[in-house]
Design a protein around this motif. Sequence first.
Motif, short mmCIF file in Angstrom:
data_model
loop_
_atom_site.label_atom_id
_atom_site.label_comp_id
_atom_site.label_asym_id
_atom_site.label_seq_id
_atom_site.Cartn_x
_atom_site.Cartn_y
_atom_site.Cartn_z
N ALA A 52 5.02 -31.11 20.39
CA ALA A 52 3.85 -31.05 21.27
C ALA A 52 3.46 -32.44 21.74
O ALA A 52 3.01 -32.63 22.87
CB ALA A 52 2.68 -30.39 20.54
N VAL A 53 3.61 -33.43 20.87
CA VAL A 53 3.25 -34.82 21.20
C VAL A 53 4.45 -35.70 20.85
O VAL A 53 4.51 -36.29 19.78
CB VAL A 53 2.00 -35.26 20.42
CG1 VAL A 53 1.54 -36.64 20.92
CG2 VAL A 53 0.87 -34.26 20.57
N ALA A 87 -1.54 -38.43 21.86
CA ALA A 87 -2.51 -38.10 20.82
C ALA A 87 -3.24 -39.35 20.34
O ALA A 87 -3.37 -39.60 19.14
CB ALA A 87 -1.82 -37.40 19.63
N ARG A 88 -3.71 -40.12 21.31
CA ARG A 88 -4.40 -41.36 20.99
C ARG A 88 -5.62 -41.55 21.87
O ARG A 88 -5.65 -41.11 23.02
CB ARG A 88 -3.47 -42.57 21.22
CG ARG A 88 -2.28 -42.65 20.33
CD ARG A 88 -1.35 -43.73 20.82
NE ARG A 88 -0.19 -43.91 19.97
CZ ARG A 88 0.89 -44.59 20.33
NH1 ARG A 88 0.94 -45.17 21.50
NH2 ARG A 88 1.92 -44.71 19.50
N GLN A 89 -6.60 -42.24 21.34
CA GLN A 89 -7.71 -42.74 22.13
C GLN A 89 -8.27 -44.00 21.46
O GLN A 89 -8.06 -44.23 20.26
CB GLN A 89 -8.80 -41.68 22.32
CG GLN A 89 -9.37 -41.10 21.06
CD GLN A 89 -10.38 -40.00 21.37
OE1 GLN A 89 -11.20 -40.11 22.29
NE2 GLN A 89 -10.33 -38.92 20.60
N VAL A 90 -8.94 -44.80 22.28
CA VAL A 90 -9.54 -46.04 21.79
C VAL A 90 -10.94 -46.14 22.37
O VAL A 90 -11.15 -45.91 23.57
CB VAL A 90 -8.72 -47.28 22.21
CG1 VAL A 90 -9.39 -48.56 21.73
CG2 VAL A 90 -7.30 -47.19 21.67
N HIS A 91 -11.91 -46.48 21.51
CA HIS A 91 -13.29 -46.66 21.93
C HIS A 91 -13.65 -48.14 21.79
O HIS A 91 -13.47 -48.74 20.73
CB HIS A 91 -14.24 -45.83 21.07
CG HIS A 91 -13.82 -44.40 20.92
ND1 HIS A 91 -13.78 -43.52 21.96
CD2 HIS A 91 -13.38 -43.72 19.82
CE1 HIS A 91 -13.37 -42.34 21.53
NE2 HIS A 91 -13.11 -42.44 20.24
N ARG A 110 -3.82 -35.98 14.23
CA ARG A 110 -2.96 -35.53 13.14
C ARG A 110 -3.19 -34.03 12.86
O ARG A 110 -4.18 -33.45 13.32
CB ARG A 110 -3.23 -36.36 11.88
CG ARG A 110 -2.42 -37.67 11.86
CD ARG A 110 -0.93 -37.34 11.80
NE ARG A 110 -0.07 -38.51 11.69
CZ ARG A 110 0.69 -38.96 12.68
NH1 ARG A 110 0.66 -38.38 13.86
NH2 ARG A 110 1.51 -39.98 12.48
N ARG A 111 -2.27 -33.45 12.10
CA ARG A 111 -2.33 -32.02 11.82
C ARG A 111 -3.65 -31.61 11.17
O ARG A 111 -4.24 -32.37 10.41
CB ARG A 111 -1.19 -31.63 10.87
CG ARG A 111 0.19 -31.61 11.51
CD ARG A 111 1.23 -31.08 10.52
NE ARG A 111 2.57 -31.11 11.10
CZ ARG A 111 3.07 -30.15 11.87
NH1 ARG A 111 2.33 -29.09 12.15
NH2 ARG A 111 4.30 -30.24 12.34
#
Length: 218
Positions: A10-11, A108-112, A194-195
């Motif tokens: 999926a990713v 499946a990543r993000q940064v704030h 993550r799962r």
Amino acid sequence: MRVDYGDPQAVPAIENDLDESWVSQGWEPLLRRWIDQARTLGVAEPNAMVLATVSLAGPAPRPVARTVLCKGLSPEGVTFYTNYDSAKGNQLAADPYAAATFLWPALARQVHVRGVTERVPAEVTEAYWQLRPRESRLGAWASRQSRPAASRAELDQALADTETRFAEVDDIPVPPFWGGYLLRPDEVEFWQGRRGRLHNRIVVRIDGANTTIERLQP
């Protein structure tokens, strides 16, 4: 409408678990690497970020968010450009604190990034302005950003008038009402899916010359 982020099918771009050691040399190298990896995967505008500011116009402060493009990245922070008289420009003048979120679902990543903004020096704005296409320069002059427009025809006429104004000008100058902001972070959080929604979250907190790194529960 649910993706199990731990599934490599999926990713496909997912890598080993995000670890505190990934930011041991600072937050900026990892953010830069993730942007570059998103670009390699063909993510459109991998430098796009949702910028949140604070509006003080109503009876109580309220958050306001929109998507802008990160046009500069350094250990000092992230840089974006806009009309100083726009809604976000006025909000930053009243309260300079802001937050920006980069999101790459394919990875499946993000940064704030959270901190205080400041206008960049005029020479920094000028250097970036020289990289902009002529059409973008004309658009910056033509648009009274965030102001009401009676119709699309009014906008088109404003652009036509601007094209006439600068018809004989090869190097269109920077408008006095336009320029860059540096979002200088005091906190940068990295998120990796993550799962079972047991995601990885690592936050880097910056207090002057002091930096702390902490793992957060999802």
